[in-house]
Structures are given as C-alpha cells and as structure tokens.
Design a protein around this motif. Sequence first.
Motif, mmCIF file in Angstrom:
data_model
loop_
_atom_site.group_PDB
_atom_site.id
_atom_site.type_symbol
_atom_site.label_atom_id
_atom_site.label_comp_id
_atom_site.label_asym_id
_atom_site.label_seq_id
_atom_site.Cartn_x
_atom_site.Cartn_y
_atom_site.Cartn_z
ATOM 1 N N MET A 1 31.278 49.414 35.519
ATOM 2 C CA MET A 1 30.757 48.086 35.225
ATOM 3 C C MET A 1 29.440 47.898 35.951
ATOM 4 N N VAL A 2 28.449 47.371 35.240
ATOM 5 C CA VAL A 2 27.149 47.171 35.852
ATOM 6 C C VAL A 2 27.244 46.078 36.903
ATOM 7 N N GLU A 3 26.377 46.172 37.927
ATOM 8 C CA GLU A 3 26.450 45.288 39.080
ATOM 9 C C GLU A 3 26.333 43.823 38.693
ATOM 10 N N GLU A 4 25.468 43.521 37.704
ATOM 11 C CA GLU A 4 25.246 42.125 37.361
ATOM 12 C C GLU A 4 26.450 41.469 36.692
ATOM 13 N N GLU A 5 27.491 42.257 36.343
ATOM 14 C CA GLU A 5 28.675 41.678 35.719
ATOM 15 C C GLU A 5 29.818 41.477 36.713
ATOM 16 N N MET A 6 29.588 41.781 37.977
ATOM 17 C CA MET A 6 30.638 41.626 38.977
ATOM 18 C C MET A 6 31.097 40.178 39.096
ATOM 19 N N HIS A 7 30.210 39.240 38.784
ATOM 20 C CA HIS A 7 30.572 37.827 38.903
ATOM 21 C C HIS A 7 31.602 37.405 37.858
ATOM 22 N N LEU A 8 31.891 38.269 36.889
ATOM 23 C CA LEU A 8 32.862 37.944 35.847
ATOM 24 C C LEU A 8 34.298 38.264 36.258
ATOM 25 N N VAL A 9 34.474 38.834 37.448
ATOM 26 C CA VAL A 9 35.801 39.235 37.919
ATOM 27 C C VAL A 9 36.250 38.305 39.043
ATOM 28 N N GLU A 10 37.462 37.797 38.928
ATOM 29 C CA GLU A 10 38.005 36.964 40.000
ATOM 30 C C GLU A 10 38.095 37.786 41.286
ATOM 31 N N SER A 11 37.526 37.275 42.344
ATOM 32 C CA SER A 11 37.492 38.029 43.603
ATOM 33 C C SER A 11 38.443 37.392 44.606
ATOM 34 N N HIS A 261 39.996 57.956 38.770
ATOM 35 C CA HIS A 261 39.282 56.805 38.209
ATOM 36 C C HIS A 261 40.037 56.226 37.018
ATOM 37 N N VAL A 262 40.067 54.889 36.945
ATOM 38 C CA VAL A 262 40.619 54.201 35.782
ATOM 39 C C VAL A 262 39.551 53.265 35.229
ATOM 40 N N VAL A 263 39.346 53.325 33.920
ATOM 41 C CA VAL A 263 38.391 52.458 33.236
ATOM 42 C C VAL A 263 39.190 51.486 32.379
ATOM 43 N N GLU A 264 39.129 50.217 32.723
ATOM 44 C CA GLU A 264 39.885 49.175 32.033
ATOM 45 C C GLU A 264 38.967 48.446 31.049
ATOM 46 N N CYS A 265 39.276 48.561 29.775
ATOM 47 C CA CYS A 265 38.524 47.856 28.737
ATOM 48 C C CYS A 265 39.170 46.489 28.540
ATOM 49 N N VAL A 289 42.699 45.885 39.509
ATOM 50 C CA VAL A 289 41.742 46.196 40.577
ATOM 51 C C VAL A 289 42.498 46.256 41.902
ATOM 52 N N ARG A 290 43.336 45.241 42.135
ATOM 53 C CA ARG A 290 44.098 45.179 43.381
ATOM 54 C C ARG A 290 45.065 46.358 43.502
ATOM 55 N N LEU A 291 45.770 46.632 42.405
ATOM 56 C CA LEU A 291 46.733 47.730 42.427
ATOM 57 C C LEU A 291 46.026 49.060 42.667
ATOM 58 N N ALA A 292 44.871 49.233 42.028
ATOM 59 C CA ALA A 292 44.117 50.476 42.206
ATOM 60 C C ALA A 292 43.692 50.649 43.664
ATOM 61 N N ARG A 293 43.263 49.585 44.292
ATOM 62 C CA ARG A 293 42.846 49.677 45.695
ATOM 63 C C ARG A 293 43.988 50.127 46.592
ATOM 64 N N LEU A 294 45.182 49.630 46.320
ATOM 65 C CA LEU A 294 46.336 49.999 47.139
ATOM 66 C C LEU A 294 46.620 51.490 47.071
ATOM 67 N N PHE A 295 46.384 52.079 45.891
ATOM 68 C CA PHE A 295 46.662 53.503 45.706
ATOM 69 C C PHE A 295 45.398 54.356 45.784
ATOM 70 N N ARG A 296 44.324 53.733 46.253
ATOM 71 C CA ARG A 296 43.031 54.419 46.466
ATOM 72 C C ARG A 296 42.513 55.085 45.184
ATOM 73 N N VAL A 297 42.701 54.365 44.085
ATOM 74 C CA VAL A 297 42.161 54.774 42.790
ATOM 75 C C VAL A 297 40.926 53.936 42.501
ATOM 76 N N ASN A 298 39.878 54.546 42.006
ATOM 77 C CA ASN A 298 38.640 53.831 41.692
ATOM 78 C C ASN A 298 38.778 53.102 40.366
ATOM 79 N N HIS A 299 38.502 51.805 40.364
ATOM 80 C CA HIS A 299 38.666 50.980 39.169
ATOM 81 C C HIS A 299 37.310 50.566 38.619
ATOM 82 N N HIS A 300 37.178 50.606 37.284
ATOM 83 C CA HIS A 300 35.936 50.207 36.614
ATOM 84 C C HIS A 300 36.286 49.329 35.418
#
Length: 342
Positions: A1-11, A261-265, A289-300
Amino acid sequence: MVEEEMHLVESVPAPVFRPGTTQARNVIVTRSGMCFQGPVMLPDSVHVGYGFRKSLATYATGIGSLLTRGVRYHRTTREAIVFHNLWTGGYYHWMTEALPRLFAVRDRWSTSALVMPHHAPNPWLLRWIENVGQFGEVVRFEGGRNLWLPRVLIPHCPTRQDEFDVLNLQRVKSELFASIGVDQRSRADRRIFITRRNARWRKIPNEAEVVARLEPLGFEIFDFDKLDYEGQVRTMSEAGILVSLHGAGLTNLMFMRPGSHVVECAMRPAFPLTYNRFRKTHLANPSYVRLARLFRVNHHFVFCELDMSNVPKSRTKKITANDYDLIVDVDKLLATLGEIIR
C-alpha cells in the motif's frame, strides 16, 4: 500500500488480553455461549467493551434464546468448560477467541466436561478438539435447547474482538501443526493466490486479468473451498506470499512463517458505505494487520473499487464484507508485489 493511503486504515493498537476464569454454579448456557444465573448474564461470557446498547442487545438475544428454545438440565459431577460465544460460529472468532480461551484452561481438560458448541466453522475442528483434548466428558446441545449445568468454568471472553491472548494463540498454532504434521523447518517460499471464482458473491470480476498477471510471477491458484482443512493449513505454512480478498479466510495467515507477506485486497473506505457501528469508523478494518503483527507476518493493503452488480437484491440496502464484489487495481497489486519481491 502506498504511503499516502495509510490514513485509510484504522490505527488502533491490539491490546494484549490476559485471560482469567470464572467458576459458577447453576448456570444456563445458551447455544451461543452466553451464561446466565437466573436472569443475570455473566459478563465474562460475552464481549462487554462495546457500550451499554450493544450489551443490552446481547442480553436480549440471550433471553430470547431462553424463551424460545427452552432448557435441558444436564446432570454431571464435573465442572463444564464454556469457551464459545455469540460470534465464534465465524472462523476468525473461532480461531482468535474460542480456541485460545479453551487452551487457557488446558490444565483442567482431563478432569472437566467440555460444552461442545453446536456449530463450528469447520467440522474438522470439532473432531480435532475431542481427539486432542481427552476431556473427562463432552456435553452437547441436543434438540436445539440450551443447557442448564450444575457447575461451569468460564475462561474469560475478550472484552472486545480486537483483543488477543497471544500466548494461547501460539499454543493453538503449535498444537494444530503437531496434529497435522507440519514441518516448520521446511521452506516457505510458495506464492499463493486464493480464488473465489466459484463463490456466489464476494468475487473479483476481473479475476481472469489478475490471474494472468500473477501466474508469470510464480503464483499458484487455490480454491480453499475445495481443499480440506489440513491441506489449507499445510499450504499456508509453506506460503511466502499470499494474495487474497478481505475475509475470514485471512485468519489462516497465523500459519504463515515469520517474515512472510500477506496482501489483503479490501474495499476502499468510503463514508457512509463502510461505516461500522461497532468500531465507530468507516476506515479499513485492521483485524488482519493486528493478527499479522502478532505472528510477525508483513501485511499489505491493496484497496479496490466496489462492484455491486452481483450483490443479491435483498442485500443492497446493507452491504457488508460478505456481500460485495471487488475490482482489483492490477497495477497497484503488481506494484505492491514488486516492493515485496525485489
């Protein structure tokens, strides 16, 4: 995901859930795992972190079940473990909530009865629980009725659906790997695309184009609906890159290796269409995203456009993640994969 779209994800950070247990006597357990002593619902058996209105609706659901389905008394001298809840008929909640709750009281399995949920997202998992658990007794919901039990043991339900019991999630993964015979030392470099071409809806209208661009990059195409559960776990454990639509099947990223790596469409967030009244936001759901972080998988994320042409007419007034078709931006997908593969 491009950096400028990070604001579209609940943080929202994923709180770590440290489970406790509640023991109670003369408890009625509904088929959906809500526990009552008389008219009082035991809060540790449900999510209580969504405010009064949601709690009231949950309570009403439980009372409705008691009134319409009735109760069967089950006589047992054993303490009965209740580990499911209103949501755990869904695969994501089964894996991230129900099974970790059960593993939190593993030292009690052999001396306790297990209240077996009337429904699970996969029958294989019910058989697996019985085989691995060696419980003193298994109590089932019979004739569609709720259960009245002399004594229960309730591993606490997370207060919210975004809380994870990290230790017991890891135990669930390890136990499944051991039961299925997954070799964690083997290479994990397969490139996997999960197709939904045979689904009724929530499909990718331009999937033929997506597949045509992915296959030259070494991607294998899998329809998990045609693969048994053991095969799904093995495949995910061997995946270095996974591309899939948003959905409960992404829960299986917990079986991927650290560094993969996991790419979520997912649907591009747009208010009010994607507004979620429980999360109180229209931004992209960060569950995986949260689940991936727990298992040290890169999420996109790759955000996609909605195509409503295949949504059933009965659902057009209430679009959810289980209804919509998504048109994948192939160029964005390939750009994301290019960053991963380089």
